[in-house]
Write a protein that holds these residues in place. Structure first.
Motif, short mmCIF file in Angstrom:
data_model
loop_
_atom_site.label_atom_id
_atom_site.label_comp_id
_atom_site.label_asym_id
_atom_site.label_seq_id
_atom_site.Cartn_x
_atom_site.Cartn_y
_atom_site.Cartn_z
N VAL A 266 40.51 -10.10 56.56
CA VAL A 266 39.66 -10.14 57.79
C VAL A 266 38.29 -9.84 57.48
CG1 VAL A 266 41.59 -9.80 59.19
CG2 VAL A 266 40.08 -7.80 58.59
N HIS A 267 37.46 -10.19 58.38
CA HIS A 267 36.00 -9.82 58.41
C HIS A 267 35.80 -9.11 59.97
CE1 HIS A 267 34.53 -12.07 54.82
NE2 HIS A 267 35.50 -12.82 55.16
N LEU A 268 34.92 -7.92 59.76
CA LEU A 268 34.51 -7.36 61.01
C LEU A 268 33.37 -8.04 61.79
CD1 LEU A 268 34.73 -3.72 60.07
CD2 LEU A 268 36.32 -4.60 61.64
N VAL A 269 33.48 -7.91 63.12
CA VAL A 269 32.40 -8.46 63.87
C VAL A 269 32.07 -7.40 64.82
CG1 VAL A 269 32.06 -10.24 65.64
CG2 VAL A 269 33.45 -10.88 63.96
N ARG A 270 30.74 -7.38 65.33
CA ARG A 270 30.16 -6.47 66.48
C ARG A 270 29.32 -7.21 67.10
NH1 ARG A 270 29.65 0.02 66.71
NH2 ARG A 270 28.92 0.03 68.84
N GLY A 271 29.20 -7.28 68.48
CA GLY A 271 28.58 -8.19 69.13
C GLY A 271 28.51 -9.78 68.49
N SER A 272 27.16 -9.99 68.27
CA SER A 272 26.81 -11.34 67.52
C SER A 272 26.83 -11.22 66.16
CB SER A 272 25.77 -11.98 68.24
OG SER A 272 24.64 -11.10 68.13
N GLU A 273 27.29 -10.33 65.36
CA GLU A 273 27.29 -10.12 64.18
C GLU A 273 28.32 -10.16 63.37
OE1 GLU A 273 22.66 -8.11 63.81
OE2 GLU A 273 24.56 -6.80 63.68
N LEU A 274 28.48 -10.84 62.08
CA LEU A 274 29.72 -10.90 61.21
C LEU A 274 29.40 -10.01 60.25
CD1 LEU A 274 32.35 -12.22 60.62
CD2 LEU A 274 31.04 -14.01 59.53
N LEU A 275 30.11 -9.21 59.81
CA LEU A 275 29.84 -8.62 58.58
C LEU A 275 30.51 -9.01 57.30
CD1 LEU A 275 28.97 -5.62 57.03
CD2 LEU A 275 31.04 -5.14 57.17
N ASP A 276 29.79 -9.65 56.29
CA ASP A 276 30.28 -10.28 55.15
C ASP A 276 30.88 -9.63 54.04
OD1 ASP A 276 30.83 -12.62 53.54
OD2 ASP A 276 28.83 -12.69 52.57
N GLN A 277 31.64 -8.84 54.53
CA GLN A 277 32.70 -8.10 53.67
C GLN A 277 34.08 -8.26 53.80
OE1 GLN A 277 32.12 -5.23 51.55
NE2 GLN A 277 34.20 -5.40 51.14
N GLU A 278 34.82 -8.62 53.14
CA GLU A 278 36.21 -9.10 53.37
C GLU A 278 37.23 -7.79 52.98
OE1 GLU A 278 38.41 -13.25 52.63
OE2 GLU A 278 38.73 -11.70 50.71
N PHE A 279 37.98 -7.54 54.14
CA PHE A 279 39.08 -6.53 54.06
C PHE A 279 40.34 -7.14 53.77
CE2 PHE A 279 35.52 -5.09 56.70
CZ PHE A 279 35.19 -3.74 56.31
N VAL A 280 41.28 -6.55 53.12
CA VAL A 280 42.54 -7.25 52.66
C VAL A 280 43.39 -7.35 53.92
CG1 VAL A 280 42.36 -6.02 50.38
CG2 VAL A 280 43.59 -4.91 52.03
N ASN A 281 43.34 -6.86 54.90
CA ASN A 281 44.13 -6.70 56.03
C ASN A 281 43.57 -5.81 57.16
OD1 ASN A 281 45.05 -4.02 55.75
ND2 ASN A 281 46.41 -5.05 54.23
N ILE A 282 44.11 -5.97 58.51
CA ILE A 282 43.40 -5.40 59.62
C ILE A 282 43.44 -3.94 59.42
CG2 ILE A 282 45.47 -5.34 60.93
CD1 ILE A 282 43.83 -5.97 63.36
N MET A 283 44.43 -3.40 58.87
CA MET A 283 44.61 -1.84 58.66
C MET A 283 43.65 -1.27 57.65
SD MET A 283 48.00 0.63 57.75
CE MET A 283 48.68 0.01 59.55
N HIS A 284 43.23 -2.18 56.65
CA HIS A 284 42.20 -1.77 55.66
C HIS A 284 40.82 -1.71 56.49
CE1 HIS A 284 39.46 -3.23 52.17
NE2 HIS A 284 39.32 -1.73 52.28
N ALA A 285 40.52 -2.60 57.38
CA ALA A 285 39.37 -2.59 58.09
C ALA A 285 39.49 -1.42 59.14
CB ALA A 285 39.24 -3.80 58.94
N LEU A 286 40.59 -1.28 59.76
CA LEU A 286 40.66 -0.13 60.65
C LEU A 286 40.29 1.35 59.86
CD1 LEU A 286 41.39 0.59 63.65
CD2 LEU A 286 43.67 1.14 62.66
N GLN A 287 40.99 1.39 58.70
CA GLN A 287 40.74 2.56 58.05
C GLN A 287 39.26 2.91 57.71
OE1 GLN A 287 43.15 3.22 54.59
NE2 GLN A 287 45.11 3.30 56.08
N VAL A 288 38.48 1.99 57.41
CA VAL A 288 37.08 1.97 57.11
C VAL A 288 36.32 2.39 58.39
CG1 VAL A 288 35.06 0.78 56.06
CG2 VAL A 288 37.01 0.45 55.09
N VAL A 289 36.31 1.57 59.52
CA VAL A 289 35.75 1.98 60.59
C VAL A 289 36.15 3.17 61.03
CG1 VAL A 289 35.89 1.28 63.04
CG2 VAL A 289 35.90 -0.54 61.28
#
Length: 369
Positions: A266-289
């Protein structure tokens, strides 16, 4: 305020500021980035066995000094040194609507082995949540208003029948430990067995990347039934509460169900911006956030030194998410360090069938408590 023995029969002890604020924040980070739906409505839990099963065994490390200090202080106060085993360690949070009526912690037949309880509060009544006041049925204190860092220890019997008021706003977070005199209920032996299975074939380089459990463990509904049509995934919801959404590549297909989304990149989005950093899954993204939420102020100083990888989705520019870029590297350093520690300490734990803080610069024989 110093610690207080409230009862003449020594059935309970209250200690303010037992945990530091940073310890509370670290455990909050672990829970909010790893928890599953809990054992009763509107409750979420993170057990050590769940952390191991989801390839986050390195998160066990921050618990070790806390468990040791709690056990030592409890044994000292109740005069049962070297008699107790930790039966359960877990992070438990209660959200709006959660409550519990009068009970003692051993009032069910299958819990008769439970002799003592310790509850550490990780956030504060009136600031982080409302409701959730802890009440004893008899004796003093009549009520405890949770404050981050405070701990209450008590015998798990009819001397300490207690209840918790319904949460009206926010999320009440604790770390709970239960103790037994029965060695057959020793949590450490079970955890070491699980660690043996999960660490055996793990490469240290990727041993800290989380792997979500089954989808129903993250699915929240009013009835908390996993097959309920109406509800939401709590990993996704926690990201949404913090102002983030996820983007999954079109290559993943349009017919994915929630269980597929949990394990896809997955990639993270905030508002109208997409972060061009791929996370291996949603939990990986959640841990970083959530790591960024914990360490944000320190990480912001590193943002200017981080290459920008924000892609505009529209012409409307909203709040920057480039601080997450610094969190990615810092989270990897943090998780990698914990992962190295658990790999170094595990042989000693396995030898002694006990999870404890190993001083690797001392002889092995001096490390066993």
């Amino acid at each position: 305020m110093s610690e207080v023995d409230f009862e003449p029969q020594h059935s309970r002890l209250f200690i303010p500021n037992f945990l530091s604020l940073n310890e509370c924040r670290e455990l909050e980070f672990i829970h909010k980035s790893s928890s599953t739906v809990g054992y009763r409505p509107n409750v979420f839990s993170t057990t050590l066995s769940h952390l191991i099963a989801t390839n986050s065994s390195h998160f066990v490390i921050p618990f070790i000094p806390i468990r040791e200090r709690l056990k030592d202080r409890l044994e000292e106060f109740f005069k049962c040194e070297y008699e107790l085993f930790i039966e359960f360690t877990g992070l438990i949070s209660w959200s709006k609507g959660a409550s519990i009526g009068w009970h003692s912690d051993d009032n069910r037949p299958y819990l008769k082995q439970r002799h003592f309880s310790a509850v550490c509060y990780l956030n504060t009544y009136g600031k982080d949540f409302t409701g959730g006041v802890f009440h004893f049925q008899d004796g003093e204190p009549k009520s405890i208003m949770p404050k981050a860092g405070d701990v209450v220890m008590y015998t798990a019997d009819d001397h300490n029948i207690h209840s918790v008021d319904e949460i009206t706003e926010g999320e009440r977070l604790t770390v709970a430990l239960w103790f037994s005199r029965d060695g057959s209920h020793d949590e450490d032996k079970k955890l070491i067995s699980l660690l043996s299975q999960h660490l055996l074939h793990k490469n240290l380089a990727d041993s800290y990347l989380p792997l979500p459990a089954s989808c129903n463990m993250y699915w929240f509904s009013l009835g908390q039934a996993s097959d309920c049509q109406f509800g939401f995934n709590i990993c996704w919801a926690r990201l949404h509460v913090l102002g983030y959404d996820i983007y999954i590549s079109q290559d993943s297909g349009d017919d994915c169900d929630v269980s597929d989304l949990l394990v896809k990149p997955v990639h993270l989005v905030r508002g109208s911006e997409l972060l061009d950093q791929e996370f291996v899954n949603i939990m990986h993204a959640l841990q970083v956030v959530h790591f960024y939420c914990w360490k944000g102020s320190a990480l912001l100083n590193k943002v200017s030194n981080t290459d920008s990888k924000v892609v505009k989705v529209t012409d409307v520019q909203r709040e920057k998410i480039s601080g997450i870029l610094a969190a990615v590297a810092a989270w990897e350093d943090y998780a990698s360090n914990l992962s190295q520690q658990i790999h170094l300490q595990f042989p000693f734990w396995k030898m002694h069938e006990s999870i404890y803080n190993v001083q690797l610069d001392e002889p092995c024989s001096s490390n066993k408590r």
